[in-house]
Design a protein around this motif. Structure first.
Motif, PDB file in Angstrom:
ATOM      1  N   VAL A  58     -57.336  54.636 -41.847  1.00  0.00           N
ATOM      2  CA  VAL A  58     -55.835  55.182 -42.027  1.00  0.00           C
ATOM      3  C   VAL A  58     -54.917  54.103 -41.929  1.00  0.00           C
ATOM      4  O   VAL A  58     -55.093  52.979 -41.553  1.00  0.00           O
ATOM      5  CB  VAL A  58     -55.332  56.253 -40.935  1.00  0.00           C
ATOM      6  N   ASN A  59     -53.678  54.153 -42.560  1.00  0.00           N
ATOM      7  CA  ASN A  59     -52.555  53.344 -42.368  1.00  0.00           C
ATOM      8  C   ASN A  59     -51.362  54.056 -42.031  1.00  0.00           C
ATOM      9  O   ASN A  59     -51.232  55.186 -42.533  1.00  0.00           O
ATOM     10  CB  ASN A  59     -52.309  52.473 -43.769  1.00  0.00           C
ATOM     11  N   ASP A  60     -50.717  53.986 -41.138  1.00  0.00           N
ATOM     12  CA  ASP A  60     -49.612  54.655 -40.525  1.00  0.00           C
ATOM     13  C   ASP A  60     -48.210  53.894 -39.921  1.00  0.00           C
ATOM     14  O   ASP A  60     -48.643  52.791 -39.819  1.00  0.00           O
ATOM     15  CB  ASP A  60     -50.064  55.744 -39.561  1.00  0.00           C
ATOM     16  N   HIS A  61     -47.127  54.559 -40.109  1.00  0.00           N
ATOM     17  CA  HIS A  61     -46.053  53.617 -39.484  1.00  0.00           C
ATOM     18  C   HIS A  61     -45.073  54.878 -39.095  1.00  0.00           C
ATOM     19  O   HIS A  61     -44.839  55.771 -39.800  1.00  0.00           O
ATOM     20  CB  HIS A  61     -45.307  53.151 -40.678  1.00  0.00           C
ATOM     21  N   PRO A  62     -44.389  54.459 -37.886  1.00  0.00           N
ATOM     22  CA  PRO A  62     -43.540  55.525 -37.217  1.00  0.00           C
ATOM     23  C   PRO A  62     -42.240  55.765 -37.944  1.00  0.00           C
ATOM     24  O   PRO A  62     -41.521  56.706 -37.805  1.00  0.00           O
ATOM     25  CB  PRO A  62     -43.423  54.857 -35.843  1.00  0.00           C
ATOM     26  N   SER A  63     -41.689  54.795 -38.729  1.00  0.00           N
ATOM     27  CA  SER A  63     -40.455  54.774 -39.457  1.00  0.00           C
ATOM     28  C   SER A  63     -40.325  54.367 -40.640  1.00  0.00           C
ATOM     29  O   SER A  63     -39.462  54.744 -41.398  1.00  0.00           O
ATOM     30  CB  SER A  63     -39.558  53.964 -38.203  1.00  0.00           C
ATOM     31  N   TYR A  64     -41.247  53.401 -41.225  1.00  0.00           N
ATOM     32  CA  TYR A  64     -41.020  52.970 -42.564  1.00  0.00           C
ATOM     33  C   TYR A  64     -41.895  53.773 -43.597  1.00  0.00           C
ATOM     34  O   TYR A  64     -43.025  53.918 -43.287  1.00  0.00           O
ATOM     35  CB  TYR A  64     -41.515  51.472 -42.732  1.00  0.00           C
ATOM     36  N   TYR A  65     -41.397  54.408 -44.397  1.00  0.00           N
ATOM     37  CA  TYR A  65     -41.868  55.133 -45.242  1.00  0.00           C
ATOM     38  C   TYR A  65     -41.558  54.699 -47.080  1.00  0.00           C
ATOM     39  O   TYR A  65     -41.865  55.632 -47.742  1.00  0.00           O
ATOM     40  CB  TYR A  65     -41.463  56.604 -44.994  1.00  0.00           C
ATOM     41  N   GLY A  66     -40.909  53.653 -47.114  1.00  0.00           N
ATOM     42  CA  GLY A  66     -40.644  53.282 -48.278  1.00  0.00           C
ATOM     43  C   GLY A  66     -41.721  52.899 -49.033  1.00  0.00           C
ATOM     44  O   GLY A  66     -42.959  52.853 -48.669  1.00  0.00           O
ATOM     45  N   ASN A  67     -41.426  52.383 -50.294  1.00  0.00           N
ATOM     46  CA  ASN A  67     -42.678  52.349 -51.301  1.00  0.00           C
ATOM     47  C   ASN A  67     -43.090  50.731 -51.490  1.00  0.00           C
ATOM     48  O   ASN A  67     -43.641  50.375 -52.544  1.00  0.00           O
ATOM     49  CB  ASN A  67     -42.124  52.576 -52.837  1.00  0.00           C
ATOM     50  N   LEU A  68     -42.757  49.752 -50.330  1.00  0.00           N
ATOM     51  CA  LEU A  68     -43.251  48.478 -50.094  1.00  0.00           C
ATOM     52  C   LEU A  68     -44.909  48.749 -49.780  1.00  0.00           C
ATOM     53  O   LEU A  68     -45.512  47.440 -49.957  1.00  0.00           O
ATOM     54  CB  LEU A  68     -42.526  47.719 -49.691  1.00  0.00           C
TER      55      LEU A  68
END
Length: 343
Positions: free
Chosen positions: A271-281
């Protein structure tokens, strides 16, 4: 499904200095103990990934060293890494055969498994160069005893040229906070973005539907990173209910894909996950040990068992003799498009 022995690859203790957001999501997700450990270590490894690790892993590929221009990085993921123990196996233009690293692995039925990071690369190369490539992944970088691998990613999307034969995941409504980039919409259907290839990706493009009629595209990512789009269907049916979203997804967790070709079960590999960045980069991806079939693009991926919290949108497979299924994280979709999900 993932072999039971694979859990031995995850340390029995949690990583030290774990970020508070990881602890918070582990508690919210209600993971089993082994899933909590695999998620925590996957997020910890991704946090340790730096430029040196990335460049070293990439230059373990001979074609990267020979190339005049570096390949594009299209995804990161951490968790279980299956690889072939047969040195003659090939996975398209790259392979994981006989992975040479000083890191723990297990073997089951001719397939090896390790736990670490995989970096997906994409590069335009001549067809004859792709066919002649026989490179082996040779990770030269280890993070805390875990391998960091790079491989060329050639996704085989599970969709026809037009979305007529693709799937829809669920309904959506815009949140009150949503900023509309085009005409406002009240109700939508969530589909895979790449299934629009035959008609175009712009808002307002008309999409043919089954059994008849068409719907316009209401919202879509302007790049190719977030593989989701929303079709404007007007008001939602009165019978819909709120669709719960998984707080987090752990390597080794079991999921169900509600595919039009017939639902199937799978285990999460990475998986790849992030708590706050959901942008398209940065692409938020979920890799599965089982691929679907043509026409399954856009199918809903959910946690198996009670609750069936939504995980993502099925995209396609990584191809080759040992393909992995690939899904777009629904958490990124929900937060990027600022929507609520319904089923």
């Amino acid at each position: 499904m993932l072999p039971a022995d694979a859990w031995s690859l995850v340390p029995e203790d949690f990583p030290s200095g774990m970020d508070p957001w990881v602890q918070r999501l582990v508690g919210q997700a209600g993971f089993k103990s082994d899933e909590a450990r695999s998620y925590s270590w996957a997020m910890h490894l991704l946090a340790q990934l730096d430029d040196t690790s990335i460049v070293t892993a990439m230059f373990g590929l001979p074609s990267v060293r020979r190339s005049q221009s570096p390949p594009a990085i299209i995804d990161f993921s951490a968790g279980f890494i299956p690889f072939s123990l047969n040195a003659t196996d090939r996975r398209g233009s790259s392979q994981r055969a006989r992975i040479r690293f000083d890191a723990p692995f297990i073997e089951q039925e001719g397939i090896g498994y390790s736990f670490g990071i995989v970096i997906g690369l994409q590069q335009q190369r001549e067809p004859q160069e792709q066919a002649a490539s026989d490179e082996q992944l040779s990770p030269l970088r280890i993070i805390e005893g875990f391998p960091v691998l790079a491989e060329y990613r050639e996704i085989e999307f599970a969709a026809p040229p037009v979305p007529l034969g693709a799937a829809s995941a669920c309904y959506a409504r815009p949140r009150s906070s949503k900023r509309f980039l085009g005409p406002p919409w009240a109700g939508g259907i969530v589909i895979a973005r790449h299934s629009l290839a035959g008609v175009g990706y712009g808002p307002g493009v008309t999409v043919p539907m089954l059994p008849s009629g068409a719907l316009p595209v209401a919202d879509v990512d302007g790049t190719t990173v977030i593989d989701a789009a929303i079709l404007d269907c007007g008001q939602l049916p009165s019978s819909v209910t709120s669709l719960p979203l998984a707080s987090a997804v752990a390597p080794g967790q079991n999921v169900t894909v509600r595919a039009v070709s017939g639902g199937f079960a799978a285990s999460v590999l990475r998986v790849n996950d992030h708590p706050s960045y959901y942008g398209n980069l940065v692409a938020h991806r979920v890799f599965l040990d089982t691929p679907g079939h043509a026409g399954d693009s856009g199918s809903l991926v959910s946690i198996s068992g009670p609750g069936s919290d939504c995980v993502g949108l099925y995209m396609g497979s990584t191809g080759g003799p040992n393909p992995e299924g690939l899904a777009q994280s629904m958490r990124q979709v929900v937060n990027y498009f600022d929507i609520e999900l319904y089923d």
